[in-house]
Design an enzyme around this catalytic site. Sequence first.
Site, PDB file in Angstrom:
ATOM      1  CG  ASP A  34     -81.028 104.387 -54.937  1.00 44.84           C
ATOM      2  OD1 ASP A  34     -81.557 103.952 -53.904  1.00 44.84           O
ATOM      3  OD2 ASP A  34     -81.557 104.335 -56.068  1.00 44.84           O
ATOM      4  CG  ASP A 216     -83.788 105.362 -59.070  1.00 41.43           C
ATOM      5  OD1 ASP A 216     -83.401 105.200 -57.894  1.00 41.43           O
ATOM      6  OD2 ASP A 216     -84.799 104.821 -59.537  1.00 41.43           O
TER       7      ASP A 216
HETATM    8 MG    MG Z   1     -83.621 103.983 -56.208  1.00 41.18          MG
END
Ligand code: MG
Length: 262
Positions: A34, A216
Amino acid sequence: MKTLQDPKQLDSAIKNLEEIQLKFNKNKPLIFLDFDGTLAPIVENHEDAGMDDETREIVKQLSNKYAIAVVSGRGLSDVRNKVGLSDIYYAGSHGFEIAGPNNFEKDNEEAKKMLPVFTQIEQTLRQELNKIDGVRFERKKFTLAIHYRQVAEEKISEFHNIIENVVENYPDLHKGDGKKVVEIKPNIDWHKGKAVNFLRKELSTHKNPFSIYLGDDTTDEDAFREMENGIGILVGEHGNDSYADYRIENIEEVKQCLSALL
Ligand SMILES: [Mg+2]
């Protein structure tokens, strides 16, 4: 099957680096990363986010050894510019737009048909949200992001209500919630997990290639769930339970972990 766990119960990836390295060396892994909150710190202004040179160098070196894709909610051209590496794959807008080396490109066909609808809803929402200070629009190809990091606390529920009322009139779209951002997306069964599976087929000759995914946010959970043959690592926390296998505290530890995989 991956199971949901309280992130606090997850083992630290840093404390289990040897075990991860072992699995890594045994297989020819695919690496999925990510961007915001994983490779680059979350910042006040979404546009200001950037990854440091050290992280870029680590990802670059990893890409010489392994297939890598950055999977982001950002638009494809935006995330590609921010990462700035030409030899890796990118899945932008949560995977609605995918691109890679040698002019590889794949847009979601159903999503393409939705482009005029996005233009329409953006106009309406800009008018309706005009009365709330600090709202920031970001039009990506297949997602309309509305940032509210700078909106006053007492205005936030009004902000959400206005958007919900507008989106209700668009059965082809739905509202997703991220960290201080609302994202209007096509009502198509497509998310980071599907993008990852598409790329796993594209990037490997194996039927079920070993993969590692670092992310996250709640949208990364769709990808963690697909790590049947692989490892999901949650960076920080997003307030909900997670399908990840390990956790990592912050992006400094991401660097540490990725360096170890070199
Ligand atoms: Mg992120």
